[in-house]
Motif scaffolding. Structure first.
Motif, PDB file in Angstrom:
ATOM      1  N   ASN A  20     -22.053  19.165 -10.165  1.00 30.29           N
ATOM      2  CA  ASN A  20     -23.432  18.826  -9.794  1.00 30.29           C
ATOM      3  C   ASN A  20     -23.947  19.682  -8.633  1.00 30.29           C
ATOM      4  O   ASN A  20     -24.953  19.332  -7.998  1.00 30.29           O
ATOM      5  CB  ASN A  20     -23.521  17.349  -9.396  1.00 30.29           C
ATOM      6  CG  ASN A  20     -23.279  16.417 -10.561  1.00 30.29           C
ATOM      7  OD1 ASN A  20     -23.745  16.656 -11.667  1.00 30.29           O
ATOM      8  ND2 ASN A  20     -22.518  15.344 -10.328  1.00 30.29           N
ATOM      9  N   ARG A 190     -28.578  14.507  -8.330  1.00 33.43           N
ATOM     10  CA  ARG A 190     -27.202  15.035  -8.384  1.00 33.43           C
ATOM     11  C   ARG A 190     -26.277  14.215  -7.482  1.00 33.43           C
ATOM     12  O   ARG A 190     -25.107  14.006  -7.796  1.00 33.43           O
ATOM     13  CB  ARG A 190     -27.187  16.506  -7.946  1.00 33.43           C
ATOM     14  CG  ARG A 190     -28.062  17.422  -8.792  1.00 33.43           C
ATOM     15  CD  ARG A 190     -27.455  17.680 -10.150  1.00 33.43           C
ATOM     16  NE  ARG A 190     -28.284  18.579 -10.933  1.00 33.43           N
ATOM     17  CZ  ARG A 190     -28.174  19.910 -10.914  1.00 33.43           C
ATOM     18  NH1 ARG A 190     -27.265  20.481 -10.153  1.00 33.43           N
ATOM     19  NH2 ARG A 190     -28.964  20.658 -11.654  1.00 33.43           N
ATOM     20  N   LYS A 199     -21.347  14.076 -14.492  1.00 29.28           N
ATOM     21  CA  LYS A 199     -22.235  15.230 -14.408  1.00 29.28           C
ATOM     22  C   LYS A 199     -23.661  14.790 -14.711  1.00 29.28           C
ATOM     23  O   LYS A 199     -23.904  14.059 -15.670  1.00 29.28           O
ATOM     24  CB  LYS A 199     -21.808  16.320 -15.395  1.00 29.28           C
ATOM     25  CG  LYS A 199     -22.714  17.554 -15.421  1.00 29.28           C
ATOM     26  CD  LYS A 199     -22.181  18.591 -16.382  1.00 29.28           C
ATOM     27  CE  LYS A 199     -23.134  19.776 -16.518  1.00 29.28           C
ATOM     28  NZ  LYS A 199     -23.369  20.443 -15.234  1.00 29.28           N
TER      29      LYS A 199
END
Length: 202
Positions: A20, A190, A199
């Motif tokens: 990320n 993220r 993810k």
């Protein structure tokens, strides 16, 4: 670097899981003015820190300075001595405030911010006599914070990057402010994906 969750490899630069990572997605913005961000020692290693996003976007005009008690950074000391266009952006209101409606945008301005929790920021200001010599820029009519990465923030408080974006919007650099705002939103998504161990999917 503190790990957000077990089992993920963490980027040492942005603090996100490598899956990320946001380092290479920072917008490259041009700045006319200089920003000096005095950061607490703990803030340097917090994955939720927002000031680093500003540094990723402009390395030459953004200066992250680790706070040391009773030691003034040489760049800031020089600005104070030369009485250059310098102001401290800090959430207090007193007789030393300067107007945020700055029309002298043709001149280079030097903004100083304190980066840390409210308790850490208060300590830095209280323990740094040199900061008391700088006019305080109190920003009124701020929008509500959208910083959801930490608990315990005081009502009306905003994170460092939100303050920076507001400054840019008010001194005629709203294009850069919007780019940072979009980057900040991506960072938050993220961050939560990393906390939850997966993810992020755009």
């Amino acid at each position: 670097m503190k790990k957000l969750t077990k089992g993920l490899v963490i980027c040492e630069k942005c603090g996100m899981a490598l899956i990320n990572c946001v380092c290479n997605e920072a917008p490259k913005i041009k700045l006319k003015h200089e920003f000096f961000i005095i950061t607490s020692e703990k803030e340097f290693i917090r994955p939720s820190n927002s000031a680093k996003l500003f540094k990723f976007s402009n390395d030459s005009n953004v200066h992250l300075i680790k706070w040391e008690r009773n030691i003034c950074d040489k760049k800031i000391e020089k600005l104070i001595q030369n009485k250059e266009n310098i102001c401290l952006v800090y959430p207090i209101e007193n007789e030393y405030n300067v107007d945020i409606t700055i029309n002298r945008t043709e001149e280079k301005l030097n903004f100083i911010l304190i980066d840390g929790t409210w308790k850490e920021s208060s300590k830095i200001y209280r323990k740094s006599d040199y900061l008391h010599k700088i006019p305080v820029l109190f920003i009124k009519n701020l929008n509500n914070s959208e910083y959801e990465l930490r608990n315990g923030t005081f009502e009306g408080g905003v994170c460092t990057l939100e303050i920076i974006i507001e400054i840019l919007n008010r001194i005629g650099e709203s294009e850069s402010g919007e780019k940072l705002n979009l980057y900040f939103k991506k960072f938050k998504k993220r961050f939560f994906a990393t906390v939850n161990g997966h993810k992020f999917k755009d």
